[in-house]
Design an enzyme around this catalytic site. Structure first.
Site, PDB file in Angstrom:
ATOM      1  N   ARG A 101       0.939  -1.039  -0.058  1.00  0.00           N
ATOM      2  CA  ARG A 101      -0.079   0.082  -0.046  1.00  0.00           C
ATOM      3  C   ARG A 101       1.034   1.298  -0.027  1.00  0.00           C
ATOM      4  O   ARG A 101       0.304   2.129  -0.545  1.00  0.00           O
ATOM      5  CB  ARG A 101      -0.847   0.076   1.274  1.00  0.00           C
ATOM      6  CG  ARG A 101      -2.213  -1.078   0.936  1.00  0.00           C
ATOM      7  CD  ARG A 101      -2.543  -1.415   2.466  1.00  0.00           C
ATOM      8  NE  ARG A 101      -3.863  -2.240   2.172  1.00  0.00           N
ATOM      9  CZ  ARG A 101      -4.016  -3.813   1.889  1.00  0.00           C
ATOM     10  NH1 ARG A 101      -2.711  -4.463   1.632  1.00  0.00           N
ATOM     11  NH2 ARG A 101      -5.172  -4.199   1.990  1.00  0.00           N
ATOM     12  N   SER A 122     -12.967  -9.460   2.277  1.00  0.00           N
ATOM     13  CA  SER A 122     -11.567  -9.310   1.379  1.00  0.00           C
ATOM     14  C   SER A 122     -11.004  -7.781   1.519  1.00  0.00           C
ATOM     15  O   SER A 122     -11.539  -6.808   1.131  1.00  0.00           O
ATOM     16  CB  SER A 122     -11.899  -9.726   0.052  1.00  0.00           C
ATOM     17  OG  SER A 122     -10.717  -9.498  -0.693  1.00  0.00           O
ATOM     18  N   ASP A 127      -4.155 -15.778   6.935  1.00  0.00           N
ATOM     19  CA  ASP A 127      -2.960 -16.186   6.251  1.00  0.00           C
ATOM     20  C   ASP A 127      -2.214 -17.031   7.443  1.00  0.00           C
ATOM     21  O   ASP A 127      -1.215 -17.827   6.798  1.00  0.00           O
ATOM     22  CB  ASP A 127      -2.146 -14.805   5.852  1.00  0.00           C
ATOM     23  CG  ASP A 127      -2.647 -14.330   4.787  1.00  0.00           C
ATOM     24  OD1 ASP A 127      -3.605 -14.585   4.021  1.00  0.00           O
ATOM     25  OD2 ASP A 127      -2.373 -13.071   4.554  1.00  0.00           O
ATOM     26  N   ARG A 143       3.476 -19.903   2.452  1.00  0.00           N
ATOM     27  CA  ARG A 143       3.061 -19.981   3.697  1.00  0.00           C
ATOM     28  C   ARG A 143       3.125 -21.483   4.115  1.00  0.00           C
ATOM     29  O   ARG A 143       3.051 -21.977   5.170  1.00  0.00           O
ATOM     30  CB  ARG A 143       1.680 -19.215   4.053  1.00  0.00           C
ATOM     31  CG  ARG A 143       1.889 -17.785   3.915  1.00  0.00           C
ATOM     32  CD  ARG A 143       0.858 -16.930   4.525  1.00  0.00           C
ATOM     33  NE  ARG A 143       0.781 -15.458   3.944  1.00  0.00           N
ATOM     34  CZ  ARG A 143       1.745 -14.779   4.337  1.00  0.00           C
ATOM     35  NH1 ARG A 143       2.759 -14.758   5.194  1.00  0.00           N
ATOM     36  NH2 ARG A 143       1.377 -13.348   3.776  1.00  0.00           N
TER      37      ARG A 143
END
Ligand code: S3P
Length: 425
Positions: free
Chosen positions: A24, A164, A312, A385
């Site tokens: 971002r 989301s 996550d 991950r």
């Protein structure tokens, strides 16, 4: 302090900057007036994909060891790229950037790697088209490559269909280019880094309960920001310390934004010995040092509103749950099936192979613990991950865990293995 065992972890460590916030910073810095400096920026493949996309649209971005300096071109200063924009493996880049591209006065094509080309993009195409965007899936399968025609957009009031942050952020960034206000209503909160950062850059944005209102028209102004450590990276050491006997570690300066701290809340409910200290707030983002000690965990139920705040981290939580006494149920997490891999399938398949009692469901798992884990060959499908979660499982298995790929950790945490070694006694 208890006796050190096999792979006991001790000492303190800092983890690299937060991935969501780093993305971002580049996006907002690029479309701001003036210079943005992001300290402790995450130099990982995903964030560098975002950097590459904005460089391709004429933004000057200087990278040093730890920080990134973005020479913003203002809201209307992006240039038509001379080639397709390539987002690599990064779902965050692909989805969020499409909100910015939809409102430009030029057309673009957005594409990524093999995994990105399978990930659902309709979730951003649909709401953006309600704002007047024209986005087509070139292969007509709802995935990239996407052809995005630049258009004048209109604000809208939109009730989120899924929790989301990528979709919400795409809509908000499109809202910067729209005529009229953009209002988003979220029943279940997703991470709010975009809202916090937009405010920091001077946008007219307010969140009141479930409702966020963005009023366009105010230019963004470049700023200096420090990216907190990524709780999603810290998660692997939190989980590792909890399950390796004698461990006692401190992870410094980790982001604990309440829309991201689900892993701490979930582990506390399992009886984990986790304490926070040195809490700070920088540019609206909360951070703290996290101390974690080896703990006798017990099973729990993880469901509902907490899911987006730990989505996550679920593969890692599943690994830890194999060591908890009793049953752990994770539900309402069907999103795991459309991440970098089908994480429900890979986690349950891998842990079962290692000797755990785990049953996959449509939207999660049921795990009975504790189980002794054995070494195994593990399929990662190049999902970072999955690789890191099974590396943690390998700390307590009675034989080596052999992963078919470890380079994928570069997506979010290039120093993962080096940092893990540093903590071993
Ligand atoms: C992210 C949002 C989440 C998360 C992803 C990063 C973000 O995805 O899983 O790793 O930075 O906005 P969704 O928005 O699809 O839930």
């Amino acid at each position: 302090m208890s006796k050190a065992g096999k792979n006991t972890l001790r000492g303190s460590i800092t983890v690299p900057g937060d991935k969501s916030i780093s993305h971002r910073a580049v996006m907002l810095g690029s479309i701001s007036d003036g210079v943005t400096r992001a300290d402790n920026f995450l130099m990982s493949e995903d964030c560098l994909s975002t950097v590459a996309c904005f460089r391709d649209m004429g933004v000057g971005i200087d990278i040093t060891d730890k920080d990134v300096v973005i020479h913003g071109v203002g809201l209307n200063g992006l240039l038509k790229p001379s080639k397709d924009l390539y987002t690599g493996n990064s779902g965050t880049t692909t989805r969020i950037i499409s909100g910015i591209l939809a409102g430009q006065d030029f057309d673009t094509v957005l594409n990524g790697d093999e995994s990105i080309q399978k990930r659902p993009m309709k979730r951003v195409m649909e709401p953006l088209s309600m704002m007047g965007a024209e986005i087509t899936s070139i292969r007509n399968n709802g995935c990239t490559p996407l052809a995005i025609k630049g258009h004048q957009l209109n604000g809208m009031t939109y009730k989120m269909k899924i929790a989301s942050a990528q979709v919400k952020s795409a809509i908000l960034l499109a809202g910067l280019y729209a005529k009229g206000d953009t209002v988003i209503i979220e029943d279940v909160p997703s991470r709010n880094h975009t809202e916090l950062m937009l405010k920091g850059f001077g946008a007219d944005i307010e969140t009141d309960g479930q409702r966020t209102v963005l009023r366009p028209g105010k230019p963004l102004k470049g700023m200096e920001l420090t990216v907190p450590g990524d709780i999603s990276s810290a998660a692997f050491f939190i989980g590792a310390a909890l399950i390796t006997e004698g461990s006692d570690i401190t992870i410094r300066n980790v982001g604990i934004n309440p829309t991201r701290d689900g892993i701490i809340r979930a582990f506390l409910s399992m009886g984990a010995d986790i304490t926070l200290s040195n809490e700070k707030i920088q540019a609206g983002e909360r951070s703290a040092d996290i101390r974690v000690r080896y703990s006798k965990l017990s099973g729990t139920v993880i469901e509902g509103d907490i899911i987006p705040a730990l989505i996550d981290e679920i593969p890692l939580i599943a690994v830890a749950a194999t060591q908890a006494e009793g049953e752990t149920v994770i539900r309402n997490a069907a999103e795991l099936r459309v991440k970098e891999s089908d994480r429900i399938e890979l986690v349950s398949g891998g842990l079962k192979k290692m000797g755990a009692s785990i049953t996959p469901t449509e939207d999660g798992f049921v795990i009975q613990g504790p189980s002794k884990l054995h070494g195994s060959e593990i399929r990662t499908q190049k999902d970072h991950r999955i690789a890191m979660s099974f590396s943690v499982a390998g700390l307590i298995s009675d034989g080596p865990v052999v992963l078919d790929d470890t380079d994928c950790v570069n997506i979010s945490y290039p120093e993962f293995y080096a940092d893990l070694e540093k903590l071993k006694v």
